[in-house]
Design a protein around this motif. Structure first.
Motif, PDB file in Angstrom:
ATOM      1  N   ASN A  43      63.170   0.241  17.423  1.00 33.08           N
ATOM      2  CA  ASN A  43      63.767  -0.650  18.420  1.00 33.08           C
ATOM      3  C   ASN A  43      63.419  -0.276  19.862  1.00 33.08           C
ATOM      4  O   ASN A  43      64.120  -0.669  20.782  1.00 33.08           O
ATOM      5  CB  ASN A  43      65.279  -0.759  18.221  1.00 33.08           C
ATOM      6  CG  ASN A  43      66.019   0.530  18.490  1.00 33.08           C
ATOM      7  OD1 ASN A  43      65.431   1.556  18.746  1.00 33.08           O
ATOM      8  ND2 ASN A  43      67.337   0.460  18.418  1.00 33.08           N
ATOM      9  N   VAL A  44      62.330   0.437  20.076  1.00 36.03           N
ATOM     10  CA  VAL A  44      61.931   0.824  21.432  1.00 36.03           C
ATOM     11  C   VAL A  44      61.727  -0.418  22.304  1.00 36.03           C
ATOM     12  O   VAL A  44      62.287  -0.521  23.397  1.00 36.03           O
ATOM     13  CB  VAL A  44      60.656   1.700  21.414  1.00 36.03           C
ATOM     14  CG1 VAL A  44      60.083   1.869  22.812  1.00 36.03           C
ATOM     15  CG2 VAL A  44      60.960   3.051  20.800  1.00 36.03           C
ATOM     16  N   ALA A  45      60.925  -1.354  21.844  1.00 33.48           N
ATOM     17  CA  ALA A  45      60.657  -2.563  22.634  1.00 33.48           C
ATOM     18  C   ALA A  45      61.934  -3.362  22.838  1.00 33.48           C
ATOM     19  O   ALA A  45      62.179  -3.882  23.929  1.00 33.48           O
ATOM     20  CB  ALA A  45      59.596  -3.419  21.953  1.00 33.48           C
ATOM     21  N   GLU A  46      62.764  -3.427  21.824  1.00 29.33           N
ATOM     22  CA  GLU A  46      64.023  -4.174  21.923  1.00 29.33           C
ATOM     23  C   GLU A  46      64.920  -3.591  23.014  1.00 29.33           C
ATOM     24  O   GLU A  46      65.468  -4.321  23.845  1.00 29.33           O
ATOM     25  CB  GLU A  46      64.732  -4.127  20.574  1.00 29.33           C
ATOM     26  CG  GLU A  46      66.031  -4.881  20.514  1.00 29.33           C
ATOM     27  CD  GLU A  46      66.664  -4.761  19.137  1.00 29.33           C
ATOM     28  OE1 GLU A  46      67.882  -4.496  19.100  1.00 29.33           O
ATOM     29  OE2 GLU A  46      65.965  -4.938  18.124  1.00 29.33           O
ATOM     30  N   VAL A  47      65.049  -2.282  23.051  1.00 35.81           N
ATOM     31  CA  VAL A  47      65.885  -1.612  24.053  1.00 35.81           C
ATOM     32  C   VAL A  47      65.291  -1.824  25.445  1.00 35.81           C
ATOM     33  O   VAL A  47      66.006  -2.157  26.399  1.00 35.81           O
ATOM     34  CB  VAL A  47      66.039  -0.109  23.729  1.00 35.81           C
ATOM     35  CG1 VAL A  47      66.695   0.641  24.878  1.00 35.81           C
ATOM     36  CG2 VAL A  47      66.830   0.070  22.445  1.00 35.81           C
ATOM     37  N   LYS A  48      63.975  -1.646  25.577  1.00 36.01           N
ATOM     38  CA  LYS A  48      63.323  -1.819  26.884  1.00 36.01           C
ATOM     39  C   LYS A  48      63.530  -3.232  27.422  1.00 36.01           C
ATOM     40  O   LYS A  48      63.879  -3.408  28.589  1.00 36.01           O
ATOM     41  CB  LYS A  48      61.827  -1.515  26.784  1.00 36.01           C
ATOM     42  CG  LYS A  48      61.512  -0.052  26.743  1.00 36.01           C
ATOM     43  CD  LYS A  48      60.017   0.166  26.779  1.00 36.01           C
ATOM     44  CE  LYS A  48      59.713   1.611  26.941  1.00 36.01           C
ATOM     45  NZ  LYS A  48      59.256   1.951  28.263  1.00 36.01           N
ATOM     46  N   PHE A  49      63.317  -4.234  26.568  1.00 32.04           N
ATOM     47  CA  PHE A  49      63.440  -5.602  27.047  1.00 32.04           C
ATOM     48  C   PHE A  49      64.895  -6.023  27.234  1.00 32.04           C
ATOM     49  O   PHE A  49      65.197  -6.858  28.080  1.00 32.04           O
ATOM     50  CB  PHE A  49      62.670  -6.571  26.145  1.00 32.04           C
ATOM     51  CG  PHE A  49      61.197  -6.534  26.447  1.00 32.04           C
ATOM     52  CD1 PHE A  49      60.685  -7.211  27.548  1.00 32.04           C
ATOM     53  CD2 PHE A  49      60.336  -5.784  25.673  1.00 32.04           C
ATOM     54  CE1 PHE A  49      59.337  -7.148  27.865  1.00 32.04           C
ATOM     55  CE2 PHE A  49      58.982  -5.718  25.968  1.00 32.04           C
ATOM     56  CZ  PHE A  49      58.483  -6.403  27.068  1.00 32.04           C
ATOM     57  N   LEU A  52      65.471  -4.728  30.705  1.00 34.19           N
ATOM     58  CA  LEU A  52      64.779  -5.575  31.679  1.00 34.19           C
ATOM     59  C   LEU A  52      65.509  -6.906  31.851  1.00 34.19           C
ATOM     60  O   LEU A  52      65.736  -7.361  32.984  1.00 34.19           O
ATOM     61  CB  LEU A  52      63.334  -5.818  31.252  1.00 34.19           C
ATOM     62  CG  LEU A  52      62.510  -6.707  32.182  1.00 34.19           C
ATOM     63  CD1 LEU A  52      62.320  -6.053  33.548  1.00 34.19           C
ATOM     64  CD2 LEU A  52      61.158  -7.030  31.537  1.00 34.19           C
ATOM     65  N   ASP A  53      65.906  -7.528  30.752  1.00 35.39           N
ATOM     66  CA  ASP A  53      66.629  -8.804  30.827  1.00 35.39           C
ATOM     67  C   ASP A  53      67.957  -8.655  31.554  1.00 35.39           C
ATOM     68  O   ASP A  53      68.331  -9.507  32.361  1.00 35.39           O
ATOM     69  CB  ASP A  53      66.866  -9.374  29.426  1.00 35.39           C
ATOM     70  CG  ASP A  53      65.589  -9.854  28.757  1.00 35.39           C
ATOM     71  OD1 ASP A  53      64.564 -10.027  29.454  1.00 35.39           O
ATOM     72  OD2 ASP A  53      65.618 -10.051  27.518  1.00 35.39           O
ATOM     73  N   LEU A  67      61.990  -8.645  37.993  1.00 32.62           N
ATOM     74  CA  LEU A  67      61.073  -7.520  37.851  1.00 32.62           C
ATOM     75  C   LEU A  67      60.217  -7.690  36.607  1.00 32.62           C
ATOM     76  O   LEU A  67      60.618  -8.358  35.654  1.00 32.62           O
ATOM     77  CB  LEU A  67      61.862  -6.216  37.732  1.00 32.62           C
ATOM     78  CG  LEU A  67      62.835  -5.887  38.841  1.00 32.62           C
ATOM     79  CD1 LEU A  67      63.641  -4.641  38.494  1.00 32.62           C
ATOM     80  CD2 LEU A  67      62.109  -5.710  40.158  1.00 32.62           C
ATOM     81  N   GLU A  68      59.068  -7.044  36.619  1.00 30.79           N
ATOM     82  CA  GLU A  68      58.203  -6.954  35.448  1.00 30.79           C
ATOM     83  C   GLU A  68      57.953  -5.484  35.172  1.00 30.79           C
ATOM     84  O   GLU A  68      57.931  -4.668  36.093  1.00 30.79           O
ATOM     85  CB  GLU A  68      56.866  -7.658  35.696  1.00 30.79           C
ATOM     86  CG  GLU A  68      56.992  -9.143  35.877  1.00 30.79           C
ATOM     87  CD  GLU A  68      55.635  -9.807  36.110  1.00 30.79           C
ATOM     88  OE1 GLU A  68      54.587  -9.115  36.055  1.00 30.79           O
ATOM     89  OE2 GLU A  68      55.622 -11.020  36.339  1.00 30.79           O
ATOM     90  N   PHE A  69      57.729  -5.148  33.890  1.00 29.80           N
ATOM     91  CA  PHE A  69      57.398  -3.777  33.563  1.00 29.80           C
ATOM     92  C   PHE A  69      56.051  -3.404  34.149  1.00 29.80           C
ATOM     93  O   PHE A  69      55.136  -4.224  34.224  1.00 29.80           O
ATOM     94  CB  PHE A  69      57.339  -3.562  32.048  1.00 29.80           C
ATOM     95  CG  PHE A  69      58.683  -3.367  31.412  1.00 29.80           C
ATOM     96  CD1 PHE A  69      59.544  -2.370  31.857  1.00 29.80           C
ATOM     97  CD2 PHE A  69      59.083  -4.160  30.359  1.00 29.80           C
ATOM     98  CE1 PHE A  69      60.779  -2.188  31.270  1.00 29.80           C
ATOM     99  CE2 PHE A  69      60.320  -3.985  29.760  1.00 29.80           C
ATOM    100  CZ  PHE A  69      61.164  -2.993  30.223  1.00 29.80           C
TER     101      PHE A  69
END
Length: 177
Positions: A43-49, A52-53, A67-69
């Motif tokens: 869930n790395v991408a899930e947590v990061k996004f 960000l959201d 913002l964008e990564f």
């Protein structure tokens, strides 16, 4: 007789599970023990996004650009999250004496560094963001209208402690007045 034993075993198991729904387990100081928020590789991408959201929702509510990564800022954030764990203290300086400015320069970030937020916790990214927003200093970093890029990472120890780092950056140096 066998039915009474099963009833007794079932009752004990049922009662032992009641605390999970009731009051939290308390530590020796009388305060609730933290619930470990377990992160995993899936869930790395899930947590990061999710972070960000959430940050962008706060910024939009204030009329600030989203913002964008940025991969370089993500790398600097990941390095610092791990380093804070090694030092066992949440602070903005690396074990080698590096500052946030040094770390973003090392990864090749050529735009303007605007700020860094850090945390040491057992809680989720959203709970951590809530704490950051409730503090004036970190809120000012997250809601800086000059920012348009974000780096975000964490390091979780085996005991569940999470070291969070968020770095914000802005336009290229030639665009800053």
């Amino acid at each position: 007789m066998l039915n009474i034993r099963w009833l007794l075993v079932f009752s004990i198991l049922w009662l032992s599970g009641c605390n999970a729904l009731g009051s939290p387990e308390l530590g020796p100081d009388g305060k609730p023990l933290p619930k470990i928020y377990k992160l995993n590789r899936q869930n790395v991408a899930e947590v990061k996004f999710r972070m960000l959201d959430a940050v962008n929702a706060l910024r939009v509510a204030k009329g600030i650009q989203v913002l964008e990564f940025n991969s370089e800022l993500n790398a600097a954030a990941a390095t610092h999250a791990r380093d804070m764990s090694i030092q066992n203290r949440p602070w903005h300086f690396g074990s080698d004496g590096s500052s946030p400015l040094d770390r973003v320069a090392r990864v090749g970030y050529e735009k303007v560094f605007l700020g860094e937020t850090i945390s040491e916790t057992y809680e989720s990214e959203i709970t951590t963001l809530t704490a950051w927003i409730n503090s004036e200093n970190t809120r000012d970093v997250i809601l800086d209208p000059r920012a348009n890029e974000l780096g975000f990472a964490w390091y979780q120890e085996r005991n569940g402690k999470i070291w969070w780092t968020m770095i914000l950056g802005g336009k290229s140096l030639s665009m800053v007045q």
